[in-house]
Design an enzyme around this catalytic site. Structure first.
Site, PDB file in Angstrom:
ATOM      1  N   ARG A 173       0.489  -1.162  -0.151  1.00  0.00           N
ATOM      2  CA  ARG A 173       0.084  -0.002  -0.549  1.00  0.00           C
ATOM      3  C   ARG A 173       1.129   1.269   0.530  1.00  0.00           C
ATOM      4  NH1 ARG A 173      -4.749   1.495  -1.207  1.00  0.00           N
ATOM      5  NH2 ARG A 173      -6.538   2.712   0.421  1.00  0.00           N
ATOM      6  N   SER A 225      -7.996   1.525   3.411  1.00  0.00           N
ATOM      7  CA  SER A 225      -8.125   0.859   1.843  1.00  0.00           C
ATOM      8  C   SER A 225      -9.894   0.237   1.963  1.00  0.00           C
ATOM      9  CB  SER A 225      -7.000   0.206   1.530  1.00  0.00           C
ATOM     10  OG  SER A 225      -7.665  -0.595   0.003  1.00  0.00           O
ATOM     11  N   THR A 261      -9.170  -0.264  -9.898  1.00  0.00           N
ATOM     12  CA  THR A 261      -8.765  -0.491  -8.600  1.00  0.00           C
ATOM     13  C   THR A 261      -8.653  -1.989 -10.286  1.00  0.00           C
ATOM     14  OG1 THR A 261      -9.055   0.501  -6.766  1.00  0.00           O
ATOM     15  CG2 THR A 261      -8.610  -1.559  -6.682  1.00  0.00           C
TER      16      THR A 261
HETATM   17  N1  GLY Z   1      -8.479   3.669  -3.227  1.00  0.00           N
HETATM   18  C1  GLY Z   1      -9.242   2.510  -3.192  1.00  0.00           C
HETATM   19  C2  GLY Z   1      -8.738   1.409  -1.937  1.00  0.00           C
HETATM   20  O1  GLY Z   1      -8.019   0.961  -1.676  1.00  0.00           O
HETATM   21  O2  GLY Z   1     -10.270   0.937  -1.699  1.00  0.00           O
END
Ligand code: GLY
Length: 558
Positions: free
Chosen positions: A93, A438, A367
């Site tokens: 992340r 997230s 995503t």
């Molecule tokens: N950017 C969307 C997530 O990480 O949930």
């Protein structure tokens, strides 16, 4: 001697194909793009393992699906290694730069400046994806990183054809990307969104990928590429430093584990909210006989579970290295039982009646997710992101690295909604070096006979989509069904059940409204689920891609 041979033969007969099939022999890859699926299949066919293939797929997606993930973004790779039954989540992340401040997106009046929060250099967290690829290859793969990145380098060098998804998502972001001509030159055709079939070449990205292939971590996070990234971000109001890049660290996290009716879930841990939320929802609904319920009762019950769990998401979840998450409490069956007692089957509980005051709304549908396995039974479920379509829409000159705008997954101010209306509290406030919360929920489910690898993009809805897919798997259905089933969602605030078109008929909607639910039908679909199922009895492997986007692809090989 004869007796022991007979015993061995009987034992083999008894264990039968289920035991023999614990190594499936077959392999499978399901991703959002056929060129990425092919990259993964090629690696598996050349003897690479699932973790090698995960690197090749991630890097290929970074090139051919730049709207959804990329070398400038991050993600979670959930791995299961067959030989020692070991599972781990590789946390790549993004992190906040060291100079990030809690109020960095507030203007003089204390209002969040939405433009700064999502567009351009200040919106970008320090990327984790390239570090995770290197880490995966070094710690879990069997092939050289350079071999795994070769398909992506080739695609960046020679190009790939624009498809419907590329075009549709660029339509949302082209006006922002045009602010940076050197970025729009890469992804657009002059000042226009390119036609289907237009060839997108990314020579600067090919160069950056080569540096990574040759030098590993240092090829991106130190030296020439790092300097260009820092110069390029700072020239546009960003705050990255060389120390931020050099200091980035991948983290191995213990996955969240849950059981539901004899099935074992291995799923994403914080800084994802997904695993805890899915486990909580399953805990709440476990005593109910879903199979005996009609569709209205089922949607009502699941929505009530979703409502309660999304409230907890907003209140408690953030980066576990910065906040104390009450994981034990949230996953406890007693806590679930307490929440269950507040559910009435004949009446919706207004969200306002639950303490806390967030005003949540859907996150991005961007995503990307892929699921894959190799012939030895190693499994990968990975969800990767740059946040909004095409991330921050800015690539520092000479790098080809399209930056994420993941900083918007933090709460910019307590109670202030982000691009999609999600708000948060102190647990998800901006702090230097912290990971933003997230919803990405890569998941593996092991049942008595079958194993599922599942996940999807879709912002805040990821969590409920994965849960619905898991329930469908447990109902006995295969991956074609999980990826294509109509979807519904509740996330506490706004206090409504949202439906994809055709999820329920008008009579069913009326019945839900009669119980006090607000029901909203979305004009568009959501999610892009890619899944694999391994039947351990027969050894058969199935893979499926979401029919909602044409570009998805799933392959099974022997
Ligand atoms: N950017 C969307 C997530 O990480 O949930």
């Amino acid at each position: 001697m004869m007796r022991s041979l007979i015993c061995a033969a009987l034992l083999l007969l008894f264990l039968g194909p289920a035991h023999a099939a614990e190594k499936p022999g077959q392999h499978a890859v399901a991703t959002a793009h056929e060129l990425a699926t092919r990259a993964g299949m090629d690696i598996l066919e050349r003897g690479g393992n699932a973790f090698d293939a995960a690197v090749a797929v991630s890097a290929a997606l970074a090139v051919v699906e730049p709207a959804s993930s990329g070398i400038g973004g991050g993600g979670f790779w959930l791995l299961h290694r067959a030989e020692d039954d070991f599972s781990v989540m590789i946390d790549g992340r993004e992190t906040a730069p060291a100079a990030a401040e809690r109020d960095m997106y507030l203007d003089d009046e204390g209002e969040v400046d939405r433009d700064l929060a999502i567009n351009g250099a200040l919106a970008a967290g320090i990327p984790g994806a390239p570090a995770a690829w290197v880490y995966l290859a070094e710690h879990y793969g069997s092939m050289e990183l350079a071999e795994l990145l070769a398909p992506a380098i080739e695609l960046a060098e020679n190009g790939f054809p624009v498809d419907q998804k590329y075009q549709t998502l660029l339509n949302f972001r082209a006006h922002v990307m045009l602010r940076w001509p050197e970025t729009s030159e890469i992804f657009m055709d002059g000042e226009d969104v390119p036609e289907i079939g237009y060839n997108i070449r990314q020579p600067d990205l090919a160069h950056t990928l080569r540096r990574l292939a040759e030098e590993g971590f240092d090829g991106f996070y130190k030296g020439e590429v790092a300097e260009r990234l820092v110069d390029g971000t700072r020239a546009e109001g960003g705050i990255w430093t060389l120390e931020d890049l050099a200091g980035y660290q991948v983290v191995e996290r213990e996955p969240i584990r849950a059981t539901y009716r004899g099935y074992e879930l291995i799923t994403a841990s914080p800084p994802s909210s997904g695993g805890i939320a899915i486990a909580q929802m399953l805990n709440i609904i476990e005593p109910f006989d879903l199979a005996a319920m009609d569709q209205v009762d089922r949607v009502h019950l699941l929505s009530e579970a979703m409502r309660r769990v999304y409230r907890d998401r907003a209140l408690y979840l953030g980066d576990p290295d910065f906040v104390d998450i009450p994981t034990e409490m949230l996953l406890s069956p007693h806590y679930a039982a307490g929440l269950r007692t507040t559910i009435r089957m004949d009446r919706a509980l207004p969200s306002a009646a639950l303490a806390a005051d967030p005003d949540l709304a859907p996150e991005s549908d961007n995503t990307t997710h892929f699921s894959l396995m190799d012939g030895a039974g190693n499994l990968v479920s990975a969800t990767l992101t740059v946040n909004l379509p095409y991330g921050a829409a800015y690539a520092p000159p000479g790098t080809g690295v399209l930056l994420n705008n993941e900083m918007d997954d933090f709460s910019a101010a307590p109670g202030e909604p982000n691009a999609y209306g999600l708000i948060g509290f102190a647990a998800n406030a901006i702090e230097p070096d912290k990971r933003m919360l997230s919803s990405m929920s890569p998941t593996i489910v092991k049942g008595p006979e079958r194993t599922a690898i599942i996940g999807t993009p879709g912002g805040a809805r990821i969590i409920t989509m994965v849960m619905l897919g898991v329930l469908d798997f447990i109902d006995g259905n295969g991956p074609e069904s999980w990826v294509s089933m109509p979807r519904f969602h509740h996330q506490y605030q706004p206090d409504e059940i949202s439906l994809e078109r055709d999820t329920l008929d008008s009579e069913q909607i009326e019945a839900l409204e009669h119980r006090g639910h607000e029901v909203s039908i979305r004009g568009r679909t959501w999610g892009n689920m890619h899944a694999v199922m391994w039947d351990r009895r027969s050894g058969q492997v199935e893979a499926a891609h979401d029919p909602r986007w044409e570009s998805g692809s799933a392959e099974v090989g022997d």
